[in-house]
Write a protein that holds these residues in place. Structure first.
Motif, PDB file in Angstrom:
ATOM      1  N   ASN A 328       0.817  -1.216   0.000  1.00 32.05           N
ATOM      2  CA  ASN A 328       0.000   0.000   0.000  1.00 32.05           C
ATOM      3  C   ASN A 328       0.853   1.270   0.000  1.00 32.05           C
ATOM      4  O   ASN A 328       0.547   2.243   0.691  1.00 32.05           O
ATOM      5  N   LYS A 329       1.934   1.265  -0.763  1.00 33.47           N
ATOM      6  CA  LYS A 329       2.828   2.415  -0.820  1.00 33.47           C
ATOM      7  C   LYS A 329       2.791   3.129  -2.166  1.00 33.47           C
ATOM      8  O   LYS A 329       3.588   4.033  -2.411  1.00 33.47           O
ATOM      9  N   LEU A 330       1.890   2.724  -3.039  1.00 34.82           N
ATOM     10  CA  LEU A 330       1.803   3.380  -4.346  1.00 34.82           C
ATOM     11  C   LEU A 330       1.322   4.815  -4.197  1.00 34.82           C
ATOM     12  O   LEU A 330       0.418   5.106  -3.408  1.00 34.82           O
ATOM     13  N   GLY A 331       1.917   5.713  -4.962  1.00 40.95           N
ATOM     14  CA  GLY A 331       1.435   7.081  -5.024  1.00 40.95           C
ATOM     15  C   GLY A 331       0.528   7.262  -6.236  1.00 40.95           C
ATOM     16  O   GLY A 331       0.488   6.420  -7.140  1.00 40.95           O
ATOM     17  N   LEU A 332      -0.187   8.378  -6.249  1.00 44.07           N
ATOM     18  CA  LEU A 332      -1.087   8.637  -7.366  1.00 44.07           C
ATOM     19  C   LEU A 332      -0.321   8.719  -8.683  1.00 44.07           C
ATOM     20  O   LEU A 332      -0.820   8.331  -9.736  1.00 44.07           O
ATOM     21  N   SER A 333       0.912   9.211  -8.636  1.00 41.99           N
ATOM     22  CA  SER A 333       1.710   9.322  -9.852  1.00 41.99           C
ATOM     23  C   SER A 333       2.068   7.953 -10.420  1.00 41.99           C
ATOM     24  O   SER A 333       2.374   7.833 -11.610  1.00 41.99           O
ATOM     25  N   ASP A 334       2.049   6.911  -9.575  1.00 43.39           N
ATOM     26  CA  ASP A 334       2.359   5.561 -10.050  1.00 43.39           C
ATOM     27  C   ASP A 334       1.197   4.957 -10.846  1.00 43.39           C
ATOM     28  O   ASP A 334       1.395   3.983 -11.582  1.00 43.39           O
ATOM     29  N   LEU A 335      -0.002   5.515 -10.684  1.00 39.39           N
ATOM     30  CA  LEU A 335      -1.203   4.869 -11.210  1.00 39.39           C
ATOM     31  C   LEU A 335      -1.866   5.619 -12.356  1.00 39.39           C
ATOM     32  O   LEU A 335      -2.797   5.094 -12.963  1.00 39.39           O
ATOM     33  N   THR A 336      -1.426   6.820 -12.622  1.00 43.31           N
ATOM     34  CA  THR A 336      -2.124   7.644 -13.622  1.00 43.31           C
ATOM     35  C   THR A 336      -1.349   7.720 -14.931  1.00 43.31           C
ATOM     36  O   THR A 336      -0.120   7.611 -14.959  1.00 43.31           O
ATOM     37  N   GLY A 337      -2.096   7.913 -16.015  1.00 48.87           N
ATOM     38  CA  GLY A 337      -1.480   8.217 -17.293  1.00 48.87           C
ATOM     39  C   GLY A 337      -1.085   7.047 -18.167  1.00 48.87           C
ATOM     40  O   GLY A 337      -0.424   7.243 -19.178  1.00 48.87           O
ATOM     41  N   GLY A 338      -1.467   5.821 -17.812  1.00 47.07           N
ATOM     42  CA  GLY A 338      -1.123   4.682 -18.653  1.00 47.07           C
ATOM     43  C   GLY A 338      -1.809   4.749 -20.003  1.00 47.07           C
ATOM     44  O   GLY A 338      -2.910   5.290 -20.135  1.00 47.07           O
ATOM     45  N   THR A 339      -1.159   4.192 -21.030  1.00 44.98           N
ATOM     46  CA  THR A 339      -1.733   4.219 -22.378  1.00 44.98           C
ATOM     47  C   THR A 339      -2.215   2.849 -22.845  1.00 44.98           C
ATOM     48  O   THR A 339      -3.020   2.762 -23.777  1.00 44.98           O
ATOM     49  N   PHE A 340      -1.724   1.785 -22.213  1.00 46.49           N
ATOM     50  CA  PHE A 340      -2.076   0.416 -22.594  1.00 46.49           C
ATOM     51  C   PHE A 340      -1.780  -0.452 -21.379  1.00 46.49           C
ATOM     52  O   PHE A 340      -0.877  -0.146 -20.602  1.00 46.49           O
ATOM     53  N   THR A 341      -2.551  -1.541 -21.205  1.00 49.63           N
ATOM     54  CA  THR A 341      -2.402  -2.365 -20.004  1.00 49.63           C
ATOM     55  C   THR A 341      -2.151  -3.823 -20.367  1.00 49.63           C
ATOM     56  O   THR A 341      -2.700  -4.341 -21.344  1.00 49.63           O
ATOM     57  N   ILE A 342      -1.320  -4.475 -19.535  1.00 55.81           N
ATOM     58  CA  ILE A 342      -1.091  -5.924 -19.630  1.00 55.81           C
ATOM     59  C   ILE A 342      -1.483  -6.551 -18.303  1.00 55.81           C
ATOM     60  O   ILE A 342      -1.092  -6.061 -17.240  1.00 55.81           O
ATOM     61  N   THR A 343      -2.270  -7.613 -18.349  1.00 53.62           N
ATOM     62  CA  THR A 343      -2.664  -8.325 -17.138  1.00 53.62           C
ATOM     63  C   THR A 343      -2.315  -9.800 -17.301  1.00 53.62           C
ATOM     64  O   THR A 343      -2.486 -10.368 -18.382  1.00 53.62           O
ATOM     65  N   ASN A 344      -1.811 -10.400 -16.241  1.00 60.62           N
ATOM     66  CA  ASN A 344      -1.353 -11.787 -16.303  1.00 60.62           C
ATOM     67  C   ASN A 344      -2.122 -12.652 -15.312  1.00 60.62           C
ATOM     68  O   ASN A 344      -1.720 -12.817 -14.161  1.00 60.62           O
ATOM     69  N   GLY A 345      -3.263 -13.203 -15.777  1.00 65.85           N
ATOM     70  CA  GLY A 345      -4.026 -14.114 -14.932  1.00 65.85           C
ATOM     71  C   GLY A 345      -3.362 -15.456 -14.769  1.00 65.85           C
ATOM     72  O   GLY A 345      -3.754 -16.254 -13.912  1.00 65.85           O
ATOM     73  N   GLY A 346      -2.318 -15.703 -15.566  1.00 62.18           N
ATOM     74  CA  GLY A 346      -1.634 -16.980 -15.495  1.00 62.18           C
ATOM     75  C   GLY A 346      -0.959 -17.231 -14.159  1.00 62.18           C
ATOM     76  O   GLY A 346      -0.759 -18.376 -13.766  1.00 62.18           O
ATOM     77  N   VAL A 347      -0.579 -16.153 -13.435  1.00 64.83           N
ATOM     78  CA  VAL A 347       0.081 -16.340 -12.146  1.00 64.83           C
ATOM     79  C   VAL A 347      -0.858 -16.990 -11.141  1.00 64.83           C
ATOM     80  O   VAL A 347      -0.420 -17.544 -10.131  1.00 64.83           O
ATOM     81  N   PHE A 348      -2.168 -16.911 -11.384  1.00 63.15           N
ATOM     82  CA  PHE A 348      -3.148 -17.547 -10.501  1.00 63.15           C
ATOM     83  C   PHE A 348      -3.701 -18.839 -11.088  1.00 63.15           C
ATOM     84  O   PHE A 348      -4.608 -19.435 -10.530  1.00 63.15           O
ATOM     85  N   GLY A 349      -3.180 -19.242 -12.257  1.00 57.17           N
ATOM     86  CA  GLY A 349      -3.605 -20.490 -12.863  1.00 57.17           C
ATOM     87  C   GLY A 349      -4.669 -20.358 -13.927  1.00 57.17           C
ATOM     88  O   GLY A 349      -5.204 -21.362 -14.395  1.00 57.17           O
ATOM     89  N   SER A 350      -4.986 -19.124 -14.333  1.00 54.22           N
ATOM     90  CA  SER A 350      -6.018 -18.928 -15.348  1.00 54.22           C
ATOM     91  C   SER A 350      -5.536 -19.435 -16.703  1.00 54.22           C
ATOM     92  O   SER A 350      -4.452 -19.075 -17.174  1.00 54.22           O
ATOM     93  N   LEU A 351      -6.361 -20.247 -17.351  1.00 57.99           N
ATOM     94  CA  LEU A 351      -6.013 -20.777 -18.666  1.00 57.99           C
ATOM     95  C   LEU A 351      -6.503 -19.867 -19.785  1.00 57.99           C
ATOM     96  O   LEU A 351      -5.861 -19.728 -20.823  1.00 57.99           O
ATOM     97  N   LEU A 352      -7.640 -19.184 -19.558  1.00 55.60           N
ATOM     98  CA  LEU A 352      -8.218 -18.315 -20.577  1.00 55.60           C
ATOM     99  C   LEU A 352      -9.199 -17.355 -19.912  1.00 55.60           C
ATOM    100  O   LEU A 352      -9.922 -17.735 -18.984  1.00 55.60           O
ATOM    101  N   SER A 353      -9.215 -16.118 -20.369  1.00 51.63           N
ATOM    102  CA  SER A 353     -10.138 -15.125 -19.809  1.00 51.63           C
ATOM    103  C   SER A 353     -10.346 -14.015 -20.823  1.00 51.63           C
ATOM    104  O   SER A 353      -9.635 -13.920 -21.830  1.00 51.63           O
TER     105      SER A 353
END
Length: 425
Positions: A328-353
């Motif tokens: 819980n140490k993220l600042g607002l500057s760490d979270l704003t302004g992204g242009t594209f996102t990558i998410t990896n459900g594979g770390v939890f075992g997701s095969l497809l989503s």
């Protein structure tokens, strides 16, 4: 008297929730020391003291919603010397409240009444136990009788900490009583099964609202492909030891997909864009959001200028941001302004989503588990290969199917032949 106010949080954030009080009434506070932690829609913020002093009052209980500029605590000013001073003050107070000789009884009673009147003026104009406003409010919400609460305060004042401690203590055993109708809040369900109600955190409410908003405002569609991870896995195995020695961090899969995404976005610029009114804003920079599971829900910190960073720099950024998210140490500057996102459900075992867009972005890439599957190499040969399904969700309002499928095909080609990344990104 020093007032502690809710500071300016961010341009779009006007309120927060009191997550936890880090100091209790009577505690000494040094200048710059955190007094309270506030939860906002995106991050937790610690509010420090502008001056040294003693915390006199908490004007909001944990869980309360507070506005920017609202006074939430008061300090009495003083140049105290930290813990030693606070301890001395308590010792002196205890001495003052100790039993007095008979000849001074009348004088002490008079002083006690003055103290009581002062405390009632500070805490509550009503009669009964002395308590801070925040403690009274919390006790009302919990249905706790203030007279049943014990406190270690030298003058007998009940604070929020005492109410919380009282609630956590096991109830004393009581003699059997005649059964009576349970309160409405504790009535069993129609099925007779137990249920538990948990209030959503502010961040979880924000996540829920934004996900629903994206579903309602974007024409979201998802396309899929699969990637043979053999080449990347072999490269990681060959280069891992030297990579760790040079960069002090492991070579993971995320840096490959981040570099591949940047290269594909340069070819398909409408996936690195957003809609503002009736205009399409094409971003000429590549700030890639990496979805991270944090204690209070999913957050998406941003790797800045990913197109200008090498694999080691990207891996370090991801590791650093993930560590901040989990603590819980993220600042607002760490979270704003992204242009594209990558998410990896594979770390939890997701095969497809089918990942949901991270608005106002118009595309998100989903990675999944790597599994050995039989793959036809040619008409006569089958081999077991480490395969990963990938998904691209996109806003069909400005991204057509041709662009989305081509983008995902570029990702597949570059991961299956990672040497391309040396020339593409």
């Amino acid at each position: 008297m020093i007032e502690i106010k809710v500071p300016e949080l961010a341009e779009s954030i006007t309120e927060g929730t009191v997550a936890s009080w880090l100091k209790q009434p009577g505690d000494h506070v040094e200048k710059g020391e955190a007094i309270v932690e506030l939860e906002t829609d995106k991050v937790n913020i610690e509010v420090p003291a502008d001056e040294s002093g003693t915390l006199d009052e908490q004007l909001a209980a944990e869980g309360d919603t507070v506005q920017v500029g609202q006074v939430i605590a008061r300090l009495s000013s003083g140049s105290g010397g930290g813990t030693a001073v606070a301890t001395k003050t308590k010792a002196e107070a205890a001495t003052e409240t100790a039993p007095a000789p008979a000849e001074t009884k009348t004088e002490e009673v008079g002083e006690a009444k003055k103290v009581e009147r002062r405390e009632e003026h500070v805490a509550s104009p009503g009669k009964g136990p002395i308590a801070t406003p925040a403690a009274r409010k919390l006790a009302r919400e919990k249905g706790i009788d203030l007279s049943a609460i014990q406190t270690n305060d030298p003058i007998g004042r009940i604070n929020v900490h005492d109410v919380t401690n009282h609630e956590s203590k096991p109830a004393p055993a009581q003699a059997p009583q005649a059964p009576k109708a349970p309160a409405a809040a504790t009535q069993p369900t129609a099925s007779g099964k137990d249920e538990e109600r948990i209030k959503m955190t502010r961040r979880r409410q924000t996540i829920a609202n934004r996900l629903v908003e994206v579903q309602q405002t974007a024409a979201m569609l998802t396309t899929f492909n699969e990637i043979d991870m053999s080449a990347v896995m072999a490269l990681r195995k060959r280069r891992q030891e030297k990579f760790i020695k040079d960069n002090d961090v492991k070579l993971g899969f995320m840096s490959f997909f981040t570099k591949a995404a940047v290269a594909a976005l340069k070819r398909m610029p409408y996936l690195n864009a957003e809609i503002q009114g009736n205009e399409i804003v094409l971003k000429k920079y590549y700030d890639i959001g990496i979805a991270v599971s944090a204690p209070d829900g999913l957050v998406v910190p941003v790797v800045r200028e990913a197109d200008r960073k090498n694999f080691g720099e990207i891996e370090k950024d991801i590791l650093h941001l993930a560590d901040k998210a989990r603590n819980n140490k993220l600042g607002l500057s760490d979270l704003t302004g992204g242009t594209f996102t990558i998410t990896n459900g594979g770390v939890f075992g997701s095969l497809l989503s089918t990942p949901i867009l991270n608005g106002p972005q118009v595309a998100i890439l989903g990675m999944h588990s790597i599994q050995l599957r039989p793959i036809a190499i040619d008409a006569e040969t089958m081999e077991n290969r480490p395969m990963m399904y990938v998904a691209l969700s996109y806003d069909h309002r400005i991204v057509d199917g041709r662009e989305a499928v081509t983008f995902l095909k570029h990702i597949k080609d570059m991961i299956e032949d990672p040497e391309q990344l040396l020339f593409e990104a």
